[in-house]
Design an enzyme around this catalytic site. Structure first.
Site, mmCIF file in Angstrom:
data_model
loop_
_atom_site.group_PDB
_atom_site.id
_atom_site.type_symbol
_atom_site.label_atom_id
_atom_site.label_comp_id
_atom_site.label_asym_id
_atom_site.label_seq_id
_atom_site.Cartn_x
_atom_site.Cartn_y
_atom_site.Cartn_z
ATOM 1 N N LYS A 1 0.839 -1.206 0.000
ATOM 2 C CA LYS A 1 0.000 0.000 0.000
ATOM 3 C C LYS A 1 0.869 1.248 0.000
ATOM 4 C CE LYS A 1 -3.875 -2.369 2.211
ATOM 5 N NZ LYS A 1 -4.595 -2.698 3.442
ATOM 6 N N GLN B 1 -4.224 -1.420 9.733
ATOM 7 C CA GLN B 1 -4.201 -2.748 9.113
ATOM 8 C C GLN B 1 -4.775 -3.789 10.082
ATOM 9 O OE1 GLN B 1 -3.405 -3.294 5.907
ATOM 10 N NE2 GLN B 1 -3.811 -5.477 6.072
ATOM 11 N N ASP C 1 -10.623 3.524 4.953
ATOM 12 C CA ASP C 1 -10.925 2.084 4.889
ATOM 13 C C ASP C 1 -12.427 1.843 5.040
ATOM 14 O OD1 ASP C 1 -9.166 0.045 4.318
ATOM 15 O OD2 ASP C 1 -8.219 0.076 6.297
HETATM 16 N N1 GUN Z 1 -6.829 -6.672 6.335
HETATM 17 C C1 GUN Z 1 -7.240 -7.394 5.269
HETATM 18 N N2 GUN Z 1 -7.800 -6.579 4.340
HETATM 19 C C2 GUN Z 1 -7.738 -5.330 4.846
HETATM 20 C C3 GUN Z 1 -8.157 -4.064 4.348
HETATM 21 O O1 GUN Z 1 -8.704 -3.911 3.257
HETATM 22 N N3 GUN Z 1 -7.899 -3.015 5.165
HETATM 23 C C4 GUN Z 1 -7.306 -3.162 6.374
HETATM 24 N N4 GUN Z 1 -7.118 -2.073 7.104
HETATM 25 N N5 GUN Z 1 -6.929 -4.316 6.855
HETATM 26 C C5 GUN Z 1 -7.131 -5.394 6.086
#
Ligand code: GUN
Length: 295
Positions: free
Chosen positions: A54, A98, A121
């Site tokens: 990311k 995350q 998110d």
């Molecule tokens: N863990 C697995 N997928 C995601 C996501 O799209 N965002 C976040 N913050 N954590 C994740």
């Protein structure tokens, strides 16, 4: 029938090029770039890899990117302080916590502390609530489900009136994508580990979203001919024929599904790249909103 293979990477690359051009215009107008702050707590290698990917994507489109990396023994107070710091940082417009967080951390509390203006998110309970409610719109929608919806539109899938079957009911994928499909006027069935006669339910689906996290769980003879299949799974399986000794497969038996489905996403290179792109899209949107607020 041979399905169209949906190349999410190609869609993602195009959208990221558009975002990069928008960032140039944003920077020229406001004198600073959009910024994403990532919080990673714990030692889950997959999570660390996702955060690296990311951040790399942020840098590639010209975003400012900051990461707060914390150990698996981080406390609730430390993670909350990291969120508070990013909420207050004017150079950060989007915050990504995350998931999963280590077991001692109260995830619900952390996600509820993220500023609604920076909730790129879309996991804040207010945003999820707005997503589920008729006539309300969340400020941001979660990245992976949004990526699924963009793919469906890109392939020209008829969503309105379609029977959509979502396999998996996670907070990150199954639940929000079901809400998004419902908002788009599909008739939605959400299946999970206790669903009876799952193959028969899936056979009714014009659209299948597989997000159960089990390698090649969905069999080709469960699919209605011509169905559009979005495979969210990324499962690591042993494969001694590869250099690394493993490979990634989706939740759907891909090779055989090709003979039945109308269109199907690849794994890897399907939904994964779209997830990152939608996070970038949301961060740019957040930056535009925040930059437009009079100081
Ligand atoms: N863990 C697995 N997928 C995601 C996501 O799209 N965002 C976040 N913050 N954590 C994740």
């Amino acid at each position: 029938m041979t399905a169209t293979i949906i190349d999410g990477k190609q869609i993602a690359d195009r959208m990221q090029a558009e975002i990069a051009a928008d960032v140039v215009r944003f920077q020229a107008e406001f004198g600073f770039p959009p910024g994403l702050g990532a919080i990673l707590a714990g030692d889950n290698p997959a999570s660390a890899q996702y955060v690296r990917m990311k951040r790399r994507a942020c840098e590639a489109v010209g975003f400012h990117s900051v990461a707060h990396i914390m150990t698996a023994s981080s406390t609730q107070a430390e993670v909350e302080a990291a969120v508070a710091e990013m909420n207050a940082d004017p150079h950060i417009h989007g915050i990504l916590v995350q998931l999963p967080l280590p077991p001692q951390i109260n995830e619900e509390r952390i996600l509820g502390l993220v500023s609604l203006d920076k909730d790129v998110d879309g996991f804040h309970p207010v945003n999820i609530g707005m997503l589920g409610m008729k006539g309300r719109e969340p400020r941001f929608t979660p990245a992976t489900p949004t990526g699924c919806m963009v793919i469906l539109k890109e392939v020209g899938a008829q969503i309105e009136g379609a029977n959509a079957v979502v396999i998996g009911r996670s907070n990150i994928v199954g639940l929000p994508v079901a809400l998004m499909l419902m908002k788009a006027n599909a008739t939605v069935t959400v299946c999970h580990s206790r669903t009876k006669n799952l193959p028969d339910v899936v056979r009714q689906a014009d659209i299948v979203i597989a997000g159960i996290g089990r390698p090649e769980f969905v069999k080709s003879d469960w699919l209605k001919p011509g169905a559009v299949v979005i495979d969210v799974g990324t499962n690591r399986v042993d494969d001694p024929t590869t250099e690394k000794g493993y490979k990634f497969v989706g939740d759907v038996e891909f090779d055989k599904a090709l003979e039945v489905a109308g269109a199907i996403t690849k794994v890897p290179g399907g939904v994964g790249p779209m997830t990152i792109t939608m996070l970038l899209h949301n961060t740019l949107k957040a930056a535009r909103r925040l930059a437009a607020v009079p100081k």
